[in-house]
Design a protein around this motif. Structure first.
Motif, PDB file in Angstrom:
ATOM      1  N   TRP A   1      -8.070   3.387  -1.971  1.00  0.00           N
ATOM      2  CA  TRP A   1      -6.824   2.633  -1.758  1.00  0.00           C
ATOM      3  C   TRP A   1      -5.799   3.031  -2.803  1.00  0.00           C
ATOM      4  O   TRP A   1      -6.109   3.072  -3.997  1.00  0.00           O
ATOM      5  CB  TRP A   1      -7.132   1.143  -1.840  1.00  0.00           C
ATOM      6  CG  TRP A   1      -5.981   0.235  -1.522  1.00  0.00           C
ATOM      7  CD1 TRP A   1      -4.972   0.430  -0.628  1.00  0.00           C
ATOM      8  CD2 TRP A   1      -5.746  -1.056  -2.104  1.00  0.00           C
ATOM      9  NE1 TRP A   1      -4.129  -0.644  -0.595  1.00  0.00           N
ATOM     10  CE2 TRP A   1      -4.588  -1.577  -1.491  1.00  0.00           C
ATOM     11  CE3 TRP A   1      -6.414  -1.815  -3.060  1.00  0.00           C
ATOM     12  CZ2 TRP A   1      -4.065  -2.828  -1.826  1.00  0.00           C
ATOM     13  CZ3 TRP A   1      -5.908  -3.065  -3.391  1.00  0.00           C
ATOM     14  CH2 TRP A   1      -4.750  -3.555  -2.776  1.00  0.00           C
TER      15      TRP A   1
ATOM     16  N   THR B   1      -6.979   1.124   3.008  1.00  0.00           N
ATOM     17  CA  THR B   1      -8.391   0.838   2.778  1.00  0.00           C
ATOM     18  C   THR B   1      -8.920  -0.153   3.802  1.00  0.00           C
ATOM     19  O   THR B   1      -8.181  -1.028   4.273  1.00  0.00           O
ATOM     20  CB  THR B   1      -8.629   0.272   1.365  1.00  0.00           C
ATOM     21  OG1 THR B   1     -10.035   0.115   1.151  1.00  0.00           O
ATOM     22  CG2 THR B   1      -7.957  -1.077   1.165  1.00  0.00           C
TER      23      THR B   1
ATOM     24  N   SER C   1     -13.485   3.679   5.188  1.00  0.00           N
ATOM     25  CA  SER C   1     -12.418   4.280   4.377  1.00  0.00           C
ATOM     26  C   SER C   1     -12.090   3.310   3.257  1.00  0.00           C
ATOM     27  O   SER C   1     -11.370   2.327   3.464  1.00  0.00           O
ATOM     28  CB  SER C   1     -11.181   4.552   5.246  1.00  0.00           C
ATOM     29  OG  SER C   1     -10.127   5.076   4.473  1.00  0.00           O
ATOM     30  N   THR C   2     -12.624   3.564   2.066  1.00  0.00           N
ATOM     31  CA  THR C   2     -12.537   2.566   0.996  1.00  0.00           C
ATOM     32  C   THR C   2     -11.449   2.857  -0.028  1.00  0.00           C
ATOM     33  O   THR C   2     -10.892   1.935  -0.613  1.00  0.00           O
ATOM     34  CB  THR C   2     -13.884   2.453   0.262  1.00  0.00           C
ATOM     35  OG1 THR C   2     -14.235   3.737  -0.271  1.00  0.00           O
ATOM     36  CG2 THR C   2     -14.964   1.992   1.221  1.00  0.00           C
TER      37      THR C   2
ATOM     38  N   ASP D   1     -10.054   4.089  -6.313  1.00  0.00           N
ATOM     39  CA  ASP D   1     -10.888   4.982  -5.520  1.00  0.00           C
ATOM     40  C   ASP D   1     -11.871   5.675  -6.463  1.00  0.00           C
ATOM     41  O   ASP D   1     -11.463   6.238  -7.485  1.00  0.00           O
ATOM     42  CB  ASP D   1      -9.999   6.015  -4.818  1.00  0.00           C
ATOM     43  CG  ASP D   1     -10.750   6.863  -3.811  1.00  0.00           C
ATOM     44  OD1 ASP D   1     -11.983   6.976  -3.918  1.00  0.00           O
ATOM     45  OD2 ASP D   1     -10.091   7.433  -2.922  1.00  0.00           O
TER      46      ASP D   1
ATOM     47  N   ASN E   1     -15.420  -1.628  -2.282  1.00  0.00           N
ATOM     48  CA  ASN E   1     -15.809  -0.259  -1.931  1.00  0.00           C
ATOM     49  C   ASN E   1     -16.717  -0.210  -0.696  1.00  0.00           C
ATOM     50  O   ASN E   1     -17.501   0.727  -0.538  1.00  0.00           O
ATOM     51  CB  ASN E   1     -16.512   0.415  -3.116  1.00  0.00           C
ATOM     52  CG  ASN E   1     -16.418   1.937  -3.049  1.00  0.00           C
ATOM     53  OD1 ASN E   1     -15.346   2.487  -2.777  1.00  0.00           O
ATOM     54  ND2 ASN E   1     -17.530   2.617  -3.285  1.00  0.00           N
TER      55      ASN E   1
ATOM     56  N   THR F   1       0.858  -1.190   0.000  1.00  0.00           N
ATOM     57  CA  THR F   1       0.000   0.000   0.000  1.00  0.00           C
ATOM     58  C   THR F   1       0.889   1.234   0.000  1.00  0.00           C
ATOM     59  O   THR F   1       1.896   1.284   0.716  1.00  0.00           O
ATOM     60  CB  THR F   1      -0.916   0.001   1.236  1.00  0.00           C
ATOM     61  OG1 THR F   1      -1.763  -1.153   1.189  1.00  0.00           O
ATOM     62  CG2 THR F   1      -1.784   1.252   1.282  1.00  0.00           C
TER      63      THR F   1
ATOM     64  N   HIS G   1     -11.291  -3.885  -5.058  1.00  0.00           N
ATOM     65  CA  HIS G   1     -11.994  -4.001  -3.784  1.00  0.00           C
ATOM     66  C   HIS G   1     -13.472  -3.733  -3.990  1.00  0.00           C
ATOM     67  O   HIS G   1     -13.906  -3.273  -5.058  1.00  0.00           O
ATOM     68  CB  HIS G   1     -11.386  -3.058  -2.735  1.00  0.00           C
ATOM     69  CG  HIS G   1     -11.471  -1.604  -3.074  1.00  0.00           C
ATOM     70  ND1 HIS G   1     -12.627  -0.862  -2.933  1.00  0.00           N
ATOM     71  CD2 HIS G   1     -10.526  -0.734  -3.556  1.00  0.00           C
ATOM     72  CE1 HIS G   1     -12.395   0.385  -3.293  1.00  0.00           C
ATOM     73  NE2 HIS G   1     -11.128   0.503  -3.686  1.00  0.00           N
TER      74      HIS G   1
END
Length: 299
Positions: free
Chosen positions: A150, A86, A147-148, A175, A143, A78, A141
């Protein structure tokens, strides 16, 4: 007078049964943390042998299937940016020259309890049947969460049984409110960052703990194999996590593992086995160890 002949009824073909032994956890906190597994069928004779307590057990078949699968170590970096981490559920799909893995959820990081945090590297284990040479991946991901968004720096995929480690650089947001708004991306490997080495081979390691008072251990047990000409493997822990350490190596127990290690050849001259101490019950009385090198023909 009309004569009719009686014909014997035609036998309907019997549909075959397919048997898919697993004998493994589908749980985030157990085994390799995966909650979905790919299984290949085995001959009915193996299942009958197991029911008659004669011959190979289904538990052993589960390990044999593991040995025939390709095990990937997946590292995910990340980015070190504000709000880069995320809380969403991250998934990945491998695409090979023969097949793909389908969607695999990256649930249990082997390094961090809170995964996909800013500036951190998380490590996961993914198993699959043979998909051929790895060509690309899709990662994204759902979503969901507080906090989504990334920022994914890179993905590294190491396949010891193939002798190949591939780097998939990304350096972009996943994102809906950043970059192009995409929350999944298809990424290709960087050829100049591909590392190739001699493929590892699976070893079946059976450990017998003695039947005396206090013989069991909760410590982290490791092993090293030594072949001829000074060849040896890396030091490898037999348990994947602390939960397995508490489950295995009990008094008078037999525990079997499939471990991918460097190929030390046809002759194993010696082994080094021990544990790292620590914990309340670290002392261990080891009876014996049996090792079988699993070749492609199953021998």
């Amino acid at each position: 007078r009309l004569l009719t002949s009686k014909r014997a009824p035609r036998e309907q073909p019997v549909a075959p049964f397919y048997y898919f032994p697993c004998q493994r956890w589908l749980a985030v906190e157990e085994d390799d943390g995966q909650i979905v597994r790919e299984l290949v069928p085995v001959d009915e004779a193996f299942v009958k042998k197991d029911s008659e307590n004669d011959g190979q057990s289904l538990a052993t078949l589960g390990l044999e299937q593991k040995a025939k699968s390709t095990t990937y170590t997946v590292k995910v970096k990340t980015g070190d940016k504000k709000n880069a981490g995320t809380d969403a559920n991250v998934f990945i799909t491998f695409y090979g020259s023969k097949d793909d893995t389908g969607i695999v959820s990256l649930k249990a990081s082997k390094i961090n309890k809170n995964k996909f945090e800013r500036g951190k590297v998380d490590e996961f284990t993914v198993e699959s049947v043979d998909i051929g040479d790895l060509k690309k991946i899709k990662i994204g991901h759902d979503n969901k969460g507080n906090s989504t968004g990334w920022f994914l720096e890179w993905v590294e995929i190491d396949a010891p049984s193939l002798g190949q480690c591939l780097k998939f650089p990304c350096g972009r947001w996943l994102d809906k409110s950043e970059d192009d708004g995409a929350i999944e991306r298809v990424i290709f490997p960087a050829e100049l960052q591909t590392r190739e080495y001699i493929p590892f081979v699976p070893y079946e390691i059976t450990v017998y703990t003695s039947d005396i008072f206090g013989a069991g251990t909760d410590a982290d047990v490791f092993i090293v194999l030594y072949g001829s000409d000074g060849i040896c493997t890396q030091q490898k822990s037999l348990c994947l996590n602390k939960r397995e350490q508490r489950m295995y190596f009990e008094r008078n127990s037999v525990n079997q593992f499939i471990v991918e290690l460097e190929d030390v050849g046809d002759i194993i001259e010696k082994i080094r086995i021990g544990h790292k101490g620590g914990g309340l019950n670290s002392g261990w009385h080891l009876d014996r160890v049996a090792i079988r090198r699993l070749l492609p023909n199953g021998k």
